[in-house]
Motif scaffolding. Structure first.
Motif, PDB file in Angstrom:
ATOM      1  N   MET A   1       0.854  -1.181   0.000  1.00  0.00           N
ATOM      2  CA  MET A   1       0.000   0.000   0.000  1.00  0.00           C
ATOM      3  C   MET A   1       0.894   1.236   0.000  1.00  0.00           C
ATOM      4  SD  MET A   1      -3.321   0.710   2.419  1.00  0.00           S
ATOM      5  CE  MET A   1      -2.535   0.617   3.993  1.00  0.00           C
ATOM      6  N   LYS A  16     -15.475   6.815  -0.855  1.00  0.00           N
ATOM      7  CA  LYS A  16     -16.080   5.477  -0.902  1.00  0.00           C
ATOM      8  C   LYS A  16     -17.439   5.462  -0.213  1.00  0.00           C
ATOM      9  CE  LYS A  16     -16.381   1.032  -1.461  1.00  0.00           C
ATOM     10  NZ  LYS A  16     -16.617   0.451  -2.771  1.00  0.00           N
ATOM     11  N   GLU A  65      -9.409   1.179  -9.208  1.00  0.00           N
ATOM     12  CA  GLU A  65      -9.263  -0.168  -8.644  1.00  0.00           C
ATOM     13  C   GLU A  65      -8.226  -0.154  -7.514  1.00  0.00           C
ATOM     14  OE1 GLU A  65      -7.809  -4.421 -10.322  1.00  0.00           O
ATOM     15  OE2 GLU A  65      -9.313  -3.377 -11.549  1.00  0.00           O
ATOM     16  N   LYS A  66      -7.126   0.547  -7.747  1.00  0.00           N
ATOM     17  CA  LYS A  66      -6.081   0.679  -6.726  1.00  0.00           C
ATOM     18  C   LYS A  66      -6.615   1.424  -5.497  1.00  0.00           C
ATOM     19  CE  LYS A  66      -1.372   2.489  -6.149  1.00  0.00           C
ATOM     20  NZ  LYS A  66      -0.284   3.245  -6.816  1.00  0.00           N
ATOM     21  N   GLU A  68      -9.783   1.444  -4.512  1.00  0.00           N
ATOM     22  CA  GLU A  68     -10.688   0.499  -3.837  1.00  0.00           C
ATOM     23  C   GLU A  68      -9.894  -0.463  -2.959  1.00  0.00           C
ATOM     24  OE1 GLU A  68     -14.035   0.113  -3.802  1.00  0.00           O
ATOM     25  OE2 GLU A  68     -14.640   1.520  -5.365  1.00  0.00           O
ATOM     26  N   GLU A  69      -8.782  -0.963  -3.490  1.00  0.00           N
ATOM     27  CA  GLU A  69      -7.940  -1.889  -2.733  1.00  0.00           C
ATOM     28  C   GLU A  69      -7.335  -1.196  -1.509  1.00  0.00           C
ATOM     29  OE1 GLU A  69      -6.014  -5.373  -1.604  1.00  0.00           O
ATOM     30  OE2 GLU A  69      -7.666  -5.056  -2.998  1.00  0.00           O
ATOM     31  N   THR A  70      -6.887   0.033  -1.674  1.00  0.00           N
ATOM     32  CA  THR A  70      -6.335   0.793  -0.550  1.00  0.00           C
ATOM     33  C   THR A  70      -7.405   1.014   0.506  1.00  0.00           C
ATOM     34  OG1 THR A  70      -4.714   1.868  -1.988  1.00  0.00           O
ATOM     35  CG2 THR A  70      -5.213   2.971   0.099  1.00  0.00           C
ATOM     36  N   TYR A  71      -8.612   1.358   0.075  1.00  0.00           N
ATOM     37  CA  TYR A  71      -9.736   1.533   1.002  1.00  0.00           C
ATOM     38  C   TYR A  71      -9.982   0.241   1.789  1.00  0.00           C
ATOM     39  CZ  TYR A  71     -14.526   1.750   2.685  1.00  0.00           C
ATOM     40  OH  TYR A  71     -15.638   1.678   3.485  1.00  0.00           O
ATOM     41  N   ARG A  72     -10.056  -0.893   1.091  1.00  0.00           N
ATOM     42  CA  ARG A  72     -10.319  -2.178   1.761  1.00  0.00           C
ATOM     43  C   ARG A  72      -9.241  -2.483   2.809  1.00  0.00           C
ATOM     44  NH1 ARG A  72     -12.134  -3.508  -3.348  1.00  0.00           N
ATOM     45  NH2 ARG A  72     -10.168  -4.378  -4.030  1.00  0.00           N
ATOM     46  N   LYS A  73      -7.992  -2.203   2.465  1.00  0.00           N
ATOM     47  CA  LYS A  73      -6.906  -2.480   3.398  1.00  0.00           C
ATOM     48  C   LYS A  73      -6.982  -1.569   4.619  1.00  0.00           C
ATOM     49  CE  LYS A  73      -3.634  -4.549   0.181  1.00  0.00           C
ATOM     50  NZ  LYS A  73      -2.342  -4.458  -0.497  1.00  0.00           N
ATOM     51  N   TYR A 108      -0.328  -3.445   6.144  1.00  0.00           N
ATOM     52  CA  TYR A 108      -1.410  -4.422   5.986  1.00  0.00           C
ATOM     53  C   TYR A 108      -0.988  -5.819   6.432  1.00  0.00           C
ATOM     54  CZ  TYR A 108      -4.962  -7.268   3.651  1.00  0.00           C
ATOM     55  OH  TYR A 108      -5.947  -8.180   3.374  1.00  0.00           O
TER      56      TYR A 108
END
Length: 132
Positions: A1, A16, A65-66, A68-73, A108
């Protein structure tokens, strides 16, 4: 990240959580939600765009997409730490507030190890799902 600042983290979360389905959030709504003047929000957005975390188009903002992944982490780290703090006797709301000041700094992979050490919880103290 990729490393982000607290303001960038807050902006990602707001984008988000303010977006409704496939519809992006508007710059002026983002400014109002974050209680930050539009030029300051635009500066944050420009940094997030340079990092490939958001896309802007005609006043509309959405996560890539990147992003979204950062948000999820960030959410996974935040909720895992909430569980750790609350199990240590810290009030869940206090834990949430305190952790929001540094969750974006926690690696993460380290958070996954913390999660394993506390039994891989599936929900945070507020009843929100913890995804890996």
């Amino acid at each position: 990240m990729e490393a982000i600042t607290k303001k960038e983290r807050d902006c990602l979360i707001t984008i988000k959580e303010s977006s409704s389905g496939p519809f992006p959030v508007r710059l002026k709504d983002l400014s109002a939600s974050m209680n930050i003047k539009p030029p300051s929000v635009l500066e944050i957005l420009n940094r997030l765009q340079e990092k490939g975390l958001i896309k802007k188009d005609r006043g509309m903002v959405a996560l890539t997409e990147k992003g979204e992944e950062t948000y999820r982490k960030i959410v996974m780290v935040h909720r895992t730490l909430e569980v750790l703090y609350s199990r240590s006797g810290i009030d869940a709301d206090d834990a949430c507030r305190k952790i929001g000041n540094f969750d974006f700094l926690i690696d993460y992979d380290d958070a996954k190890k913390i999660s394993q050490s506390i039994g891989n919880p599936k929900m945070c103290p507020h009843g929100k799902k913890i995804d890996e």
